[in-house]
Design a protein around this motif. Structure first.
Motif, PDB file in Angstrom:
ATOM      1  N   SER A 285      36.042 -14.473 -41.404  1.00  0.00           N
ATOM      2  CA  SER A 285      34.868 -15.141 -41.961  1.00  0.00           C
ATOM      3  C   SER A 285      35.050 -16.644 -41.771  1.00  0.00           C
ATOM      4  O   SER A 285      36.150 -17.115 -41.472  1.00  0.00           O
ATOM      5  CB  SER A 285      34.708 -14.821 -43.450  1.00  0.00           C
ATOM      6  N   ILE A 286      33.960 -17.380 -41.963  1.00  0.00           N
ATOM      7  CA  ILE A 286      34.016 -18.838 -41.828  1.00  0.00           C
ATOM      8  C   ILE A 286      35.110 -19.426 -42.732  1.00  0.00           C
ATOM      9  O   ILE A 286      35.849 -20.329 -42.353  1.00  0.00           O
ATOM     10  CB  ILE A 286      32.663 -19.481 -42.183  1.00  0.00           C
ATOM     11  N   SER A 287      35.221 -18.884 -43.935  1.00  0.00           N
ATOM     12  CA  SER A 287      36.180 -19.437 -44.900  1.00  0.00           C
ATOM     13  C   SER A 287      37.619 -19.078 -44.557  1.00  0.00           C
ATOM     14  O   SER A 287      38.557 -19.683 -45.081  1.00  0.00           O
ATOM     15  CB  SER A 287      35.854 -18.943 -46.313  1.00  0.00           C
ATOM     16  N   GLU A 288      37.825 -18.092 -43.681  1.00  0.00           N
ATOM     17  CA  GLU A 288      39.170 -17.602 -43.420  1.00  0.00           C
ATOM     18  C   GLU A 288      39.870 -18.283 -42.244  1.00  0.00           C
ATOM     19  O   GLU A 288      41.079 -18.139 -42.098  1.00  0.00           O
ATOM     20  CB  GLU A 288      39.135 -16.097 -43.149  1.00  0.00           C
ATOM     21  N   PHE A 289      39.128 -18.987 -41.410  1.00  0.00           N
ATOM     22  CA  PHE A 289      39.807 -19.607 -40.279  1.00  0.00           C
ATOM     23  C   PHE A 289      39.829 -21.122 -40.437  1.00  0.00           C
ATOM     24  O   PHE A 289      38.986 -21.706 -41.083  1.00  0.00           O
ATOM     25  CB  PHE A 289      39.150 -19.205 -38.954  1.00  0.00           C
ATOM     26  N   GLU A 290      40.851 -21.722 -39.859  1.00  0.00           N
ATOM     27  CA  GLU A 290      41.026 -23.160 -39.953  1.00  0.00           C
ATOM     28  C   GLU A 290      41.024 -23.786 -38.564  1.00  0.00           C
ATOM     29  O   GLU A 290      41.775 -23.346 -37.683  1.00  0.00           O
ATOM     30  CB  GLU A 290      42.339 -23.497 -40.664  1.00  0.00           C
ATOM     31  N   LEU A 291      40.200 -24.793 -38.389  1.00  0.00           N
ATOM     32  CA  LEU A 291      40.217 -25.577 -37.162  1.00  0.00           C
ATOM     33  C   LEU A 291      41.291 -26.664 -37.284  1.00  0.00           C
ATOM     34  O   LEU A 291      41.747 -26.968 -38.389  1.00  0.00           O
ATOM     35  CB  LEU A 291      38.853 -26.217 -36.933  1.00  0.00           C
TER      36      LEU A 291
ATOM     37  N   ALA B  64      38.797 -31.610 -36.138  1.00  0.00           N
ATOM     38  CA  ALA B  64      37.629 -30.823 -35.718  1.00  0.00           C
ATOM     39  C   ALA B  64      36.932 -30.278 -36.949  1.00  0.00           C
ATOM     40  O   ALA B  64      37.576 -29.979 -37.960  1.00  0.00           O
ATOM     41  CB  ALA B  64      38.054 -29.681 -34.797  1.00  0.00           C
ATOM     42  N   THR B  65      35.615 -30.149 -36.864  1.00  0.00           N
ATOM     43  CA  THR B  65      34.860 -29.616 -38.003  1.00  0.00           C
ATOM     44  C   THR B  65      33.649 -28.826 -37.503  1.00  0.00           C
ATOM     45  O   THR B  65      33.083 -29.127 -36.442  1.00  0.00           O
ATOM     46  CB  THR B  65      34.388 -30.765 -38.924  1.00  0.00           C
ATOM     47  N   VAL B  66      33.267 -27.809 -38.262  1.00  0.00           N
ATOM     48  CA  VAL B  66      32.110 -26.984 -37.908  1.00  0.00           C
ATOM     49  C   VAL B  66      30.828 -27.721 -38.281  1.00  0.00           C
ATOM     50  O   VAL B  66      30.688 -28.218 -39.400  1.00  0.00           O
ATOM     51  CB  VAL B  66      32.166 -25.623 -38.630  1.00  0.00           C
ATOM     52  N   VAL B  67      29.890 -27.771 -37.344  1.00  0.00           N
ATOM     53  CA  VAL B  67      28.608 -28.435 -37.575  1.00  0.00           C
ATOM     54  C   VAL B  67      27.488 -27.424 -37.808  1.00  0.00           C
ATOM     55  O   VAL B  67      26.621 -27.626 -38.653  1.00  0.00           O
ATOM     56  CB  VAL B  67      28.257 -29.352 -36.375  1.00  0.00           C
ATOM     57  N   ALA B  68      27.505 -26.316 -37.065  1.00  0.00           N
ATOM     58  CA  ALA B  68      26.442 -25.308 -37.192  1.00  0.00           C
ATOM     59  C   ALA B  68      26.979 -23.959 -36.731  1.00  0.00           C
ATOM     60  O   ALA B  68      28.002 -23.876 -36.038  1.00  0.00           O
ATOM     61  CB  ALA B  68      25.218 -25.712 -36.372  1.00  0.00           C
ATOM     62  N   PHE B  69      26.251 -22.894 -37.118  1.00  0.00           N
ATOM     63  CA  PHE B  69      26.676 -21.531 -36.781  1.00  0.00           C
ATOM     64  C   PHE B  69      25.441 -20.663 -36.591  1.00  0.00           C
ATOM     65  O   PHE B  69      24.425 -20.841 -37.270  1.00  0.00           O
ATOM     66  CB  PHE B  69      27.555 -20.954 -37.901  1.00  0.00           C
ATOM     67  N   GLY B  70      25.531 -19.721 -35.659  1.00  0.00           N
ATOM     68  CA  GLY B  70      24.423 -18.792 -35.449  1.00  0.00           C
ATOM     69  C   GLY B  70      24.928 -17.427 -35.030  1.00  0.00           C
ATOM     70  O   GLY B  70      25.794 -17.323 -34.145  1.00  0.00           O
ATOM     71  N   LYS B  71      24.418 -16.370 -35.659  1.00  0.00           N
ATOM     72  CA  LYS B  71      24.735 -15.025 -35.230  1.00  0.00           C
ATOM     73  C   LYS B  71      24.113 -14.779 -33.852  1.00  0.00           C
ATOM     74  O   LYS B  71      23.220 -15.506 -33.420  1.00  0.00           O
ATOM     75  CB  LYS B  71      24.199 -13.999 -36.234  1.00  0.00           C
TER      76      LYS B  71
ATOM     77  N   GLU C 298      30.121 -19.749 -45.934  1.00  0.00           N
ATOM     78  CA  GLU C 298      31.550 -19.416 -45.905  1.00  0.00           C
ATOM     79  C   GLU C 298      31.791 -17.922 -45.742  1.00  0.00           C
ATOM     80  O   GLU C 298      32.852 -17.500 -45.290  1.00  0.00           O
ATOM     81  CB  GLU C 298      32.226 -19.913 -47.184  1.00  0.00           C
ATOM     82  N   ASP C 299      30.798 -17.103 -46.106  1.00  0.00           N
ATOM     83  CA  ASP C 299      30.980 -15.651 -46.040  1.00  0.00           C
ATOM     84  C   ASP C 299      30.569 -15.060 -44.695  1.00  0.00           C
ATOM     85  O   ASP C 299      30.750 -13.856 -44.471  1.00  0.00           O
ATOM     86  CB  ASP C 299      30.156 -14.973 -47.146  1.00  0.00           C
ATOM     87  N   GLU C 300      30.022 -15.880 -43.786  1.00  0.00           N
ATOM     88  CA  GLU C 300      29.598 -15.366 -42.486  1.00  0.00           C
ATOM     89  C   GLU C 300      30.805 -14.814 -41.725  1.00  0.00           C
ATOM     90  O   GLU C 300      31.864 -15.436 -41.639  1.00  0.00           O
ATOM     91  CB  GLU C 300      28.964 -16.482 -41.648  1.00  0.00           C
ATOM     92  N   SER C 301      30.639 -13.614 -41.146  1.00  0.00           N
ATOM     93  CA  SER C 301      31.707 -13.051 -40.321  1.00  0.00           C
ATOM     94  C   SER C 301      31.550 -13.547 -38.894  1.00  0.00           C
ATOM     95  O   SER C 301      30.441 -13.805 -38.419  1.00  0.00           O
ATOM     96  CB  SER C 301      31.644 -11.523 -40.352  1.00  0.00           C
ATOM     97  N   LEU C 302      32.678 -13.700 -38.214  1.00  0.00           N
ATOM     98  CA  LEU C 302      32.689 -14.222 -36.850  1.00  0.00           C
ATOM     99  C   LEU C 302      32.882 -13.062 -35.890  1.00  0.00           C
ATOM    100  O   LEU C 302      33.941 -12.423 -35.871  1.00  0.00           O
ATOM    101  CB  LEU C 302      33.825 -15.237 -36.696  1.00  0.00           C
TER     102      LEU C 302
END
Length: 233
Positions: free
Chosen positions: A162-168, A172-179, A189-193
């Motif tokens: 999930s977003i909360s489980e991985f570390e960049l 570096a930082t996450v700006v946006a996400f899309g399924k 944070e709960d989105e699965s990758l």
């Protein structure tokens, strides 16, 4: 909105056309007579003269403009024009082409609203086309920072996290996400990758290869080669 574009070369005239297509008013300044005729043939109001002279800028309507784009191939002309435009309350955008030290970049960046590098943007587009589907550079926003869109693959070490489980990496930082096939948005944070999902990351060039290894699953050697040393220096 009203814009003044200085320079009716390839970059300036294309920019003017895009702005006009979106319904904006554009006046062009150009000192080369042939380019002035070309701009007028495309039905742009065009002022012939040196865009770094205040009288020429005033003839082009800088006093009523919302923004000025200094897009000539002459960095000194562009900088002077931006300083005059700033005095008139305009947003200022300055083109830089040649190689330069980071200190010079910072000098200009502190004085104008935005700096663009057409050659670098063209190179980014070519690189995207050559590399293909899983990695797409979006923009350089500073000498050492790039925004990149990456698509998760089956080989990605963090596939299934999930977003909360991985570390960049720290820079570096996450700006946006899309399924997969969905629009990009602010990540939860709960989105699965999962394979096919896309993530937009702002990262220092020094850590881009690490980011690519995590998200795309490239080998360390290939990720380093593809990320390159980066920067505009």
């Amino acid at each position: 909105m009203r814009f003044v574009i200085i320079g009716a070369g390839r970059v300036g005239l294309r920019t003017a056309r895009v702005l006009r297509e979106e319904g904006h008013e554009v006046t062009v300044i150009e000192r080369d007579e042939t380019k002035v005729r070309r701009a007028r043939n495309q039905e742009f109001p065009a002022v012939e003269g040196d865009g770094s002279r205040e009288t020429i800028l005033e003839d082009a309507g800088v006093g009523d403009a919302d923004a000025v784009g200094a897009l000539t191939g002459d960095m000194n002309v562009n900088f002077t024009a931006c300083m005059i435009a700033k005095h008139h309350g305009c947003r200022t955008v300055m083109r830089i082409d040649e190689a330069y030290r980071e200190g010079i970049y910072r000098k200009y960046a502190e004085e104008v609203d935005e700096i663009i590098y057409p050659e670098r943007l063209g190179a980014i587009g070519a690189k995207n086309a050559l590399l293909g589907g899983t990695i797409r550079a979006i923009a350089d926003i500073a000498p050492s920072l790039q925004i990149v869109e990456l698509t998760f693959t089956e080989e990605a070490p963090i596939n299934g996290y999930s977003i909360s489980e991985f570390e960049l990496p720290a820079d570096a930082t996450v700006v946006a996400f899309g399924k997969r096939d969905d629009p990009l948005g602010i990540p939860s944070e709960d989105e699965s990758l999962e394979t096919g999902d896309r993530i937009v990351v702002l990262a220092d060039y020094e850590v881009l290869s690490e980011v690519r290894q995590l998200i795309v699953g490239e080998s360390a050697t290939r990720a380093a080669a593809n990320a390159g040393t980066g920067g505009v220096n």
